[in-house]
Design a protein around this motif. Structure first.
Motif, PDB file in Angstrom:
ATOM      1  N   ILE A   1     124.926   4.773  32.828  1.00  0.00           N
ATOM      2  CA  ILE A   1     124.746   3.571  33.651  1.00  0.00           C
ATOM      3  C   ILE A   1     126.098   2.890  33.816  1.00  0.00           C
ATOM      4  O   ILE A   1     126.742   2.509  32.840  1.00  0.00           O
ATOM      5  CB  ILE A   1     123.724   2.629  32.998  1.00  0.00           C
ATOM      6  CG1 ILE A   1     122.352   3.312  32.991  1.00  0.00           C
ATOM      7  CG2 ILE A   1     123.663   1.294  33.730  1.00  0.00           C
ATOM      8  CD1 ILE A   1     121.286   2.526  32.284  1.00  0.00           C
ATOM      9  N   GLN A   2     126.531   2.747  35.069  1.00  0.00           N
ATOM     10  CA  GLN A   2     127.848   2.196  35.381  1.00  0.00           C
ATOM     11  C   GLN A   2     127.704   0.998  36.315  1.00  0.00           C
ATOM     12  O   GLN A   2     126.977   1.050  37.293  1.00  0.00           O
ATOM     13  CB  GLN A   2     128.705   3.257  36.076  1.00  0.00           C
ATOM     14  CG  GLN A   2     128.812   4.559  35.298  1.00  0.00           C
ATOM     15  CD  GLN A   2     129.491   5.648  36.115  1.00  0.00           C
ATOM     16  OE1 GLN A   2     130.699   5.751  36.146  1.00  0.00           O
ATOM     17  NE2 GLN A   2     128.693   6.457  36.802  1.00  0.00           N
ATOM     18  N   GLY A   3     128.446  -0.026  36.009  1.00  0.00           N
ATOM     19  CA  GLY A   3     128.468  -1.184  36.897  1.00  0.00           C
ATOM     20  C   GLY A   3     127.609  -2.309  36.376  1.00  0.00           C
ATOM     21  O   GLY A   3     127.098  -2.274  35.260  1.00  0.00           O
ATOM     22  N   PRO A   4     127.491  -3.341  37.240  1.00  0.00           N
ATOM     23  CA  PRO A   4     127.946  -3.395  38.630  1.00  0.00           C
ATOM     24  C   PRO A   4     129.390  -3.875  38.758  1.00  0.00           C
ATOM     25  O   PRO A   4     129.960  -4.449  37.835  1.00  0.00           O
ATOM     26  CB  PRO A   4     126.985  -4.404  39.249  1.00  0.00           C
ATOM     27  CG  PRO A   4     126.698  -5.350  38.126  1.00  0.00           C
ATOM     28  CD  PRO A   4     126.683  -4.512  36.882  1.00  0.00           C
TER      29      PRO A   4
ATOM     30  N   LEU B   1     127.782  -9.072  30.883  1.00  0.00           N
ATOM     31  CA  LEU B   1     126.850  -8.014  31.279  1.00  0.00           C
ATOM     32  C   LEU B   1     125.859  -7.809  30.137  1.00  0.00           C
ATOM     33  O   LEU B   1     126.253  -7.603  28.984  1.00  0.00           O
ATOM     34  CB  LEU B   1     127.608  -6.714  31.550  1.00  0.00           C
ATOM     35  CG  LEU B   1     126.779  -5.484  31.929  1.00  0.00           C
ATOM     36  CD1 LEU B   1     126.056  -5.702  33.250  1.00  0.00           C
ATOM     37  CD2 LEU B   1     127.671  -4.242  32.022  1.00  0.00           C
TER      38      LEU B   1
ATOM     39  N   PHE C   1     126.875  -0.388  42.027  1.00  0.00           N
ATOM     40  CA  PHE C   1     126.562   0.151  40.696  1.00  0.00           C
ATOM     41  C   PHE C   1     126.193   1.617  40.835  1.00  0.00           C
ATOM     42  O   PHE C   1     126.009   2.127  41.952  1.00  0.00           O
ATOM     43  CB  PHE C   1     125.443  -0.644  40.020  1.00  0.00           C
ATOM     44  CG  PHE C   1     124.147  -0.661  40.778  1.00  0.00           C
ATOM     45  CD1 PHE C   1     123.143   0.260  40.508  1.00  0.00           C
ATOM     46  CD2 PHE C   1     123.924  -1.608  41.767  1.00  0.00           C
ATOM     47  CE1 PHE C   1     121.947   0.244  41.205  1.00  0.00           C
ATOM     48  CE2 PHE C   1     122.724  -1.635  42.478  1.00  0.00           C
ATOM     49  CZ  PHE C   1     121.734  -0.710  42.197  1.00  0.00           C
ATOM     50  N   SER C   2     126.053   2.300  39.698  1.00  0.00           N
ATOM     51  CA  SER C   2     125.829   3.747  39.767  1.00  0.00           C
ATOM     52  C   SER C   2     125.128   4.236  38.512  1.00  0.00           C
ATOM     53  O   SER C   2     125.185   3.601  37.450  1.00  0.00           O
ATOM     54  CB  SER C   2     127.168   4.477  39.934  1.00  0.00           C
ATOM     55  OG  SER C   2     126.993   5.883  39.893  1.00  0.00           O
TER      56      SER C   2
ATOM     57  N   GLY D   1     127.326   6.085  44.053  1.00  0.00           N
ATOM     58  CA  GLY D   1     127.029   4.674  43.908  1.00  0.00           C
ATOM     59  C   GLY D   1     125.923   4.190  44.810  1.00  0.00           C
ATOM     60  O   GLY D   1     125.589   4.803  45.823  1.00  0.00           O
TER      61      GLY D   1
ATOM     62  N   GLN E   1     124.786   0.366  46.630  1.00  0.00           N
ATOM     63  CA  GLN E   1     125.432  -0.896  46.962  1.00  0.00           C
ATOM     64  C   GLN E   1     124.476  -1.858  47.632  1.00  0.00           C
ATOM     65  O   GLN E   1     123.498  -1.464  48.265  1.00  0.00           O
ATOM     66  CB  GLN E   1     126.633  -0.665  47.867  1.00  0.00           C
ATOM     67  CG  GLN E   1     126.276  -0.149  49.253  1.00  0.00           C
ATOM     68  CD  GLN E   1     127.484   0.050  50.139  1.00  0.00           C
ATOM     69  OE1 GLN E   1     128.611   0.020  49.681  1.00  0.00           O
ATOM     70  NE2 GLN E   1     127.254   0.246  51.434  1.00  0.00           N
TER      71      GLN E   1
END
Length: 445
Positions: A65-68, A103, A158-159, A194, A196
């Protein structure tokens, strides 16, 4: 002359050193099939990995889990001088990237054991709640004029690692307003894959966000530390977790019903700046990402192939100790055992590892070890009893084999203390051999 030839023949037949030399050669020859068995274990483990890869390909792979990340375009005046030294000014669009001020992630994981033939793979369904906030843009630090910011084209990006694992389209809330994300495909996104949300960013204001991910995955669930403060809480019904990355959880507990873990991290050790311009590779740099990843690994409690492979590495020791014990029994009781019988005993001990491998695939390592060891000890003991015509000696030899196999089992189970226990046990074995070897006449011809 005939008597002299007979005596020479008797010398070769009765020489202890000659027989020991031949037994040593037999042990060395038995190392060949032992190495083949190690290769067989490695091949079977490879088949398991192929099956697990097939399952994860069809279900969903390990998730990251990446982001945002807040992505905001802005205008910049660029002056270019041509070959005639004439300057021309044009307007270009640059991109500002901002990471969250805080976060917070909370993940609940429900696991499922996927069985394919004799192999197992761990898959899971997870519900992940993500929320946090961004501070207002600090444009003066980057030399950006606030009037050049295109607030109406701001995006929240995010991705996840494997988009196939998304079970529904997540609803993203920004300042209380709900948006539906779309795939981010332009060159300015900070992630390889990603999603958006485009929205109107308010000037000189921060923002809050939240969204929910309903994910499928397998084996691992990882997170990327990108907040100025990052808080992650993971709960699962899996009872045997491992932890990935450079950050161990601050609090963790595991029972037979599941585990829980919490992380609280500040940005001091984070390999990313809080904001930067015009570089979409910051969050895809392999070295930096590796330093910022952390998470959980849903590992199987028993990896039978790893344990079987470790067991086969003790094959030489077990065969050597068994042959030495058999040889001492032969010499002390003054009963000759033919070298061919030594070879048969060695063959039984090599076949033992094939039994161990095949049974462990069906019923697990511990039960396989018990069955294979009991069968091998019984076979060799009965064979010894028939050779020596003495049940008491065969029973003693069975007890010796029981000690040997029990010793190896303890070493396999006690991974961290295996060297300590192994060295102590070997010392005691050598001491025992020294004691009994006193009764052997090594000068016998």
């Amino acid at each position: 002359m005939i008597e002299q030839t007979t005596n020479q023949s008797k010398w070769y037949r009765d020489s202890i050193l000659v027989k020991l030399s031949i037994i040593t050669i037999i042990i060395l020859v038995l190392l060949i099939p032992s190495s083949w068995i190690q290769g067989l274990v490695t091949d079977r483990e490879g088949y398991q990995q192929e099956m697990m890869s097939s399952v994860t390909d069809k279900w969903s792979g390990s998730q990251l889990i990446q982001g945002p990340v807040l992505v905001v375009p802005y205008k910049k005046q660029v002056t270019v001088t041509d070959g005639d030294k004439k300057a021309s000014t044009s307007e270009v669009i640059k991109t500002l990237y901002v990471l969250p001020q805080n976060l917070q992630i909370k993940a609940d994981i429900k696991t499922e054991l996927f069985e394919s033939g004799i192999y197992d793979a761990i898959v899971y369904n997870s519900k992940v709640d993500i929320k946090g906030s961004f501070d207002r843009l600090e444009l003066s630090e980057l030399g950006i004029n606030p009037d050049d910011i295109q607030y109406d084209k701001a995006r929240l990006v995010f991705s996840i690692c494997d988009l196939k694992g998304l079970k529904n389209n997540p609803a993203v809330k920004i300042q209380g307003q709900e948006y539906s994300p779309e795939p981010a495909i332009d060159e300015n996104i900070p992630f390889e894959k990603g999603l958006q949300v485009s929205f109107q960013l308010q000037k000189n204001q921060g923002l809050t966000f939240s969204y929910h991910l309903d994910l499928k995955g397998s084996n691992e669930l990882n997170f990327l530390h990108i907040g100025k403060t990052t808080d992650v809480e993971v709960n699962s019904d899996w009872s045997n977790p491992g932890f990935n990355g450079r950050y161990l959880p601050d609090n963790r507990n595991a029972t037979n019903k599941g585990f829980g873990a919490k992380w609280h991290m500040l940005y001091y050790n984070r390999p990313f700046p809080q904001q930067w311009v015009n570089d979409n590779t910051i969050l895809t740099n392999d070295k930096a990402v590796k330093q910022a990843i952390f998470g959980v690994k849903l590992q199987l409690p028993v990896d039978q192939y790893r344990k079987v492979l470790r067991t086969t590495k003790y094959a030489t020791l077990i065969i050597l100790l068994t042959f030495v014990s058999l040889f001492l029994t032969e010499v002390i009781r003054k009963q000759n055992i033919h070298l061919f019988n030594y070879t048969l005993v060695g063959a039984a001990m090599v076949v033992y590892y094939i039994l161990l491998l095949s049974f462990s695939e069906q019923i697990g390592y511990n039960y396989a070890y018990l069955i294979s060891s009991a069968a091998t000890i019984a076979l060799i003991s009965l064979f010894t009893a028939s050779l020596l015509k003495n049940r008491n000696v065969a029973a003693l030899f069975a007890f010796i084999l029981f000690i040997f196999y029990g010793f190896i089992f303890i070493i396999i189970q006690l991974e961290d203390l295996s060297l300590l226990f192994g060295s102590i046990a070997l010392f005691l074995i050598v001491a025992t051999l020294m004691y009994f070897s006193r009764k052997i006449n090594w000068d016998k011809h």
